[in-house]
Write an enzyme that holds these catalytic residues in place. Sequence first.
Site, PDB file in Angstrom:
ATOM      1  N   HIS A  51       0.808  -1.218   0.000  1.00 32.15           N
ATOM      2  CA  HIS A  51       0.000   0.000   0.000  1.00 32.15           C
ATOM      3  C   HIS A  51       0.843   1.272   0.000  1.00 32.15           C
ATOM      4  CE1 HIS A  51      -3.603   2.230   0.007  1.00 32.15           C
ATOM      5  NE2 HIS A  51      -4.351   1.388   0.691  1.00 32.15           N
TER       6      HIS A  51
ATOM      7  N   ASP B 141      -2.520   1.544  -4.774  1.00 34.59           N
ATOM      8  CA  ASP B 141      -3.756   1.789  -4.025  1.00 34.59           C
ATOM      9  C   ASP B 141      -4.783   0.716  -4.352  1.00 34.59           C
ATOM     10  OD1 ASP B 141      -4.088   4.329  -6.356  1.00 34.59           O
ATOM     11  OD2 ASP B 141      -5.423   2.594  -6.327  1.00 34.59           O
TER      12      ASP B 141
END
Lengths: 414, 486
Positions: free
Chosen positions: B456, B460
């Site tokens: 992350h 995304d």
Amino acid sequence: MIVWNSACRSARLSTRPLTVRRCLSQRTLDRLTDPVQSYISTSRDPYLNLSIEHFLLQQSAPESVVLLLYVNRPSIIIGRNQNPWLEVNLALLDPSSHDQSYSEPPGLGAVDLVRRRSGGGTVFHDEGNVNWTVICPSKDFTRDQHAEMVVRALRDCGIDRARVNVRHDIVLDQGQHSLTIGSDDTHSTPYQTPEADARKPLKVSGSAYKLTRQRALHHGTCLLSSPNLNIIPHYLHSPAKPYMTARGVESVSSPVGNILLSNERFIASVQKQFGKLYRSIGDAQEVGDEWQEHDSVRKGCDELKSPEWTYLQTPQFSISNQSDTLTDVDLELSVRNGVISSGFCGTRKSGYSGAARTGLPAGLDGRRLHDISSWDDELGGSLPSVSHDRVTRLCKWLHMMLPPPIGRPNTHFR
Amino acid sequence: MSFSPNTLLRALRTSKASSRTRVSFPQPLFYRQLHASSRLDVVKPFLLADIGEGITECQLIQWFVQPGARVEQFDKLCEVQSDKASVEITSPFDGVIKKLHYEPDDMAITGKPLVDIDIQSEISGADAEKLGGVDGNEDAGAEKDQAEESVRHDEKLAEVASEVDVAYSEAMTKGSQGQARQHRPRQGREDKGSLATPAVRHLLKETHVDVADVQGTGRDGRVLKEDVHRHVSEQTQQPVAHQPSRAATRQDKNAPLTPVQTQMFKTMTRSLDIPHFLYTCAADMGAITALRKRLNASATSGEQKLTHLPFILKAVSLALQHHPLLNSSLDTKDPKKPEITYRGAHNFGVAIDAPSGLLVPVVHSVQDLSIVEIATQLRQLSDKARNSKLAPTDFSGATFTISNIGSVGGGVVAPVITAPQVAILGVGRSKLVPAFDENEELVKKEELVLSWSADHRIVDGAECARCAERVRAFLEEPGRMMVEMR
């Protein structure tokens, strides 16, 4: 040291068998180029057997595969980079120097101490132990493949408890037979139990390796029927161990056991599995004392027998009696390449002030540790400030920890 | 070449020792001298290569050369020893030895410089990787930073065919940078090579404590007696029965890590730095299964049967053409300036459950392979894994990993990303579930859960989800894969 260097250089230069020999037949030399070679030694001399092994490593054709089987008279074989004072109870090696309680019938008598050229830990060889060596091209080498071959040989003789463990040793599982169907996997047996049983597997074979650019040597022991299992721990336990700080590889001790198989059956089975693995039906060639005549083998033997090789190849270590509360004269020795390089001496009663600690007694600095035959002679006169009793006690301690080695190995005949 | 304080100290000690020993005793035949090399672009440090088995360091036994010695290719440089193997290291180049980085008895570290050679022969690309940078790098390992561990080490799994080819095959990945290497002497050394004196080991044995469990506070992480006592007092009391009867309490058993576990430990510890998120979706495998059945039925005896895995690999590769971010590498050597490298090739690591544990060999350039070719490669790799014949090259260069845990079982899984990759796909086991078709009638559907984990820090959720949905679309309608193939 110059001797070793030239031995190494000549090994590099000769990548093919030399054409000038003294007593090895042409047929023997030709055999060195065969793609699959199998040898069995008739000699019990550990120095000769290891030298023949080394000769085969260096002289066999680069793409060939070689099997050598040999049995040694009672001897202790330490690894290339190990410390004999740390690994072995050197006092026991000379039968005249210790009391008889250590030698159960049949008395072991003199035991040779040999430093081999491959790595690994210390092992005890005797006539109930068969040594196997496989030499193959480096690029094909894996640590497991020949251990697996030996396990298959054992299983062929009915020893189905044998398997290869994660350390590439061969062990016998001690559990009960579980109901899972047996498999051909040489790394597991139906006798393994996953729980933390009290019955650890018994080690029956340890391995060591020597790897050069083109060739890989894998050799291992195999405890078949040693009568000496309960005295071996005495030999391999050095009283000096708690007092030493050392570099180098330490042995990993494991509980051992006999497989209970005859040497002949084992040897035949290994030769058969080797033949099967490399698809060859040839007979094993005998090698023995006549190989002593050969220059390069004899030089190798001499090197292995020399005290320089045995003792001066020891990595750096130091020994100190400070943790022993029974001595009252502190002594610490640092030994580098088998030579005493530094240390100090001091009496405890006066504390650790600088004045009470003297440097090494003059006679000790730079001495080869294995040359010292009597600590009384060395230290007797050199510690004038210390009472005679104390010096005697210190010498006794030193004699126990760093005993003078026995005479030259070839004076003991069996 | 710059001199670090360490090098200078070593030189002083050496010269002092050698001047004393030269006089009357047998001495090491060769000893180190310091040189200032005048031509930085010619003298390079030659690194100690990995000798397999997860070994990170070995002891230097003897040198066969000294500074100033001229060597030819394949001349012996030195002999090193690691646990059970003594290994001769030979020079891959012609040249002149300039500097020896270790003295006999020192521990030489894998991946760090061994000698400096003034190279006087042509060197190939593969050979160039055996060398380090010109300066600064060789002694840069002073501060140990776990994130700096070389990528190469990921791929050297221990329990595989140990290629102890000291002529150094192209085992070194092209991507390896720098030689700063984590040196943790106690981590996972199965032969208990941790630093501890024999007296301490005796105490460890007496107290039935595994040296790997004890945190050493001495020099170099050495375990001291105080550490052992502290460890014992911290533990809850355990009965130390020497002869437990079968009906008695179960005993705990300390065990060292196997080589594969050691590697897994190191790799996954690095993965702790990655913030993972999980995205799962279920694909209807009906079309693929039907296609497979038809192809396998008409396959000749020479051709192999296809499983669903090659289809999944190809679908992911086609999807990654549209979502290249998921096939990138993240370089966080400098935490202030992270760098993303978009990898051109799709090299998929495929997790295999081998007898010795988890292995992740790599199928290279999946974007250029047909599904049949992928299937062949997978078959070859799993055969090699079963026979422990995987070479270090089989583990190098992965840009994305696929873990088919479905061969064992499972629905949703949360796979762990291997640094420096940024994503991983876990494939579960397909099963028949009830579903509704377009007429709202109850039908059987073969559902396969695909679980994606992504980093992350740069990926995304939406990007990962889009890629996942694209893969699902490929699998549910294989025709879509066909129209995208080149």
